[in-house]
Design an enzyme around this catalytic site. Structure first.
Site, PDB file in Angstrom:
ATOM      1  N   VAL A 133       5.497  -0.199  -7.590  1.00 32.48           N
ATOM      2  CA  VAL A 133       6.254  -1.164  -6.802  1.00 32.48           C
ATOM      3  C   VAL A 133       5.267  -2.121  -6.158  1.00 32.48           C
ATOM      4  O   VAL A 133       4.239  -1.686  -5.609  1.00 32.48           O
ATOM      5  CB  VAL A 133       7.102  -0.475  -5.718  1.00 32.48           C
ATOM      6  CG1 VAL A 133       7.934  -1.505  -4.949  1.00 32.48           C
ATOM      7  CG2 VAL A 133       7.998   0.592  -6.325  1.00 32.48           C
ATOM      8  N   CYS A 134       5.542  -3.415  -6.261  1.00 33.58           N
ATOM      9  CA  CYS A 134       4.750  -4.424  -5.562  1.00 33.58           C
ATOM     10  C   CYS A 134       3.264  -4.309  -5.955  1.00 33.58           C
ATOM     11  O   CYS A 134       2.930  -4.246  -7.126  1.00 33.58           O
ATOM     12  CB  CYS A 134       4.974  -4.267  -4.056  1.00 33.58           C
ATOM     13  SG  CYS A 134       4.458  -5.646  -3.030  1.00 33.58           S
ATOM     14  N   THR A 135       2.375  -4.260  -4.956  1.00 34.85           N
ATOM     15  CA  THR A 135       0.939  -4.217  -5.232  1.00 34.85           C
ATOM     16  C   THR A 135       0.463  -2.842  -5.677  1.00 34.85           C
ATOM     17  O   THR A 135      -0.739  -2.649  -5.901  1.00 34.85           O
ATOM     18  CB  THR A 135       0.140  -4.666  -3.999  1.00 34.85           C
ATOM     19  OG1 THR A 135       0.618  -3.945  -2.846  1.00 34.85           O
ATOM     20  CG2 THR A 135       0.318  -6.157  -3.753  1.00 34.85           C
ATOM     21  N   ALA A 140       8.253  -6.131  -8.824  1.00 28.80           N
ATOM     22  CA  ALA A 140       7.778  -7.185  -7.936  1.00 28.80           C
ATOM     23  C   ALA A 140       7.699  -6.661  -6.494  1.00 28.80           C
ATOM     24  O   ALA A 140       7.419  -5.489  -6.271  1.00 28.80           O
ATOM     25  CB  ALA A 140       8.704  -8.396  -8.049  1.00 28.80           C
TER      26      ALA A 140
END
Length: 331
Positions: free
Chosen positions: A121-123, A174
């Site tokens: 998820v995300c970074t 993202a």
């Protein structure tokens, strides 16, 4: 609604959710709640064992403080050789430090070899990339960090637009709330659409977001230039099928072509041609997902001229075809 899970009863899928100091709170709690709700709905409706065994883990095996200041309980990192269905790596402010920790990266790499699938998820994508799991693959991360991910890991094919990307057994998503979208997609893959839809309804979220799963719309991304070109963008959206050549746009803006091109790029970060392509693509995505119009007709109405031109834009910007896009996101 009736729930008919598409899975073998009593098969329990172990999920490790990796956290670390300064993790993004919703990157952890969003997906965890999706899987926990799937457990509640399936076990309650079918009288079987919950399909997921959730474990939130962290280096050191103790609680971690999220970037929002809330402490999360976490268990120790699970043994490398222990069977695992899904490894999910959260993102957050601490992702950079975590991806620079050789021992943690080795653990991610080792657990990934045991897992049926791996997700971030995300970074959290930076940890997967540091472990070499994204080399040669398509991947997503928060739009603010796409350029950084691509620069640090040139072997990764970073895609800035999608909410989530699945490349083989590797899933990446993202920023922040997209972890919920990702987890719903994993539940749908495991247990079927009816269960995923029931979870989405319970959580009062979309199973698939309107707008075709883009992180943000083309129109929204162009709002940085609202004070200078807002009226022009409104006019463009109302005339997507018309002549939107540089000379027409410059005349509409009351500038020479050269001045318009320069000032537009300075204000929006993209050329006029690229902005128009994105706006046309967004309109086409909306038409494909919300209507049954023929693809050829949509291409004409959105200003692509031909179905082939629209197909090339979809391939270049969305890594899919209009037909496949409709099959995935059509109503």
């Amino acid at each position: 609604m009736p729930i008919s899970p598409r899975f073998t009863p009593n098969v329990i899928r172990a999920i490790d959710v990796l956290t670390y100091p300064a993790v993004q709170l919703l990157d952890v709690t969003g997906p965890v709640q999706v899987f926990a709700s799937a457990n509640d709905l399936v076990a309650g409706a079918s009288g079987v064992e919950p399909p997921y065994a959730l474990r939130v883990v962290a280096p050191g095996g103790r609680g971690v403080t999220a970037s929002a200041g809330l402490e999360l309980a976490a268990g120790p990192l699970t043994p490398i050789g222990e069977p695992l269905d899904t490894l999910l790596v959260a993102g957050g402010e601490g992702a950079e430090a975590a991806s620079a920790d050789p021992a943690l990266v080795d653990w991610v790499r080792g657990r990934a070899t045991q897992a049926r699938r791996v997700a971030s998820v995300c970074t959290g994508a930076f940890l997967l990339a540091a472990a070499g799991l994204l080399d040669g693959r398509r991947a997503a991360t928060h739009w603010m960090y796409c350029a950084k991910l691509a620069q640090r890991f040139p072997a990764v094919r970073v895609e800035p637009d999608p909410i989530y990307v699945c490349d083989g057994r590797i899933w990446t998503s993202a920023g922040v709330t997209s972890g919920i979208d990702l987890a719903l997609a994993l539940v749908e893959e495991d247990l079927g659409r009816s269960v995923a839809l029931a979870v989405a309804r319970y959580l009062v979220v979309f199973l698939k977001r309107p707008g075709g799963q883009a992180q943000f719309s083309a129109a929204l991304s162009l709002q940085v230039a609202e004070d200078k070109f807002g009226a022009l963008h409104d006019w463009i959206n109302a005339h997507l099928a018309g002549d939107l050549s540089l000379s027409i746009l410059a005349d509409r803006a009351g500038m020479s072509e050269r001045s318009f091109s320069r000032r537009y790029a300075e204000a929006t970060g993209v050329t006029p041609a690229r902005a128009i392509e994105r706006l046309r693509l967004e309109a086409a995505r909306r038409a494909l997902s919300e209507s049954r119009q023929p693809v050829k007709r949509i291409a004409q109405r959105c200003g692509f001229g031909s179905e082939e031109t629209m197909r090339r834009s979809f391939q270049r910007l969305m890594a899919t075809t209009p037909q496949d896009y409709r099959a995935r996101f059509g109503s």
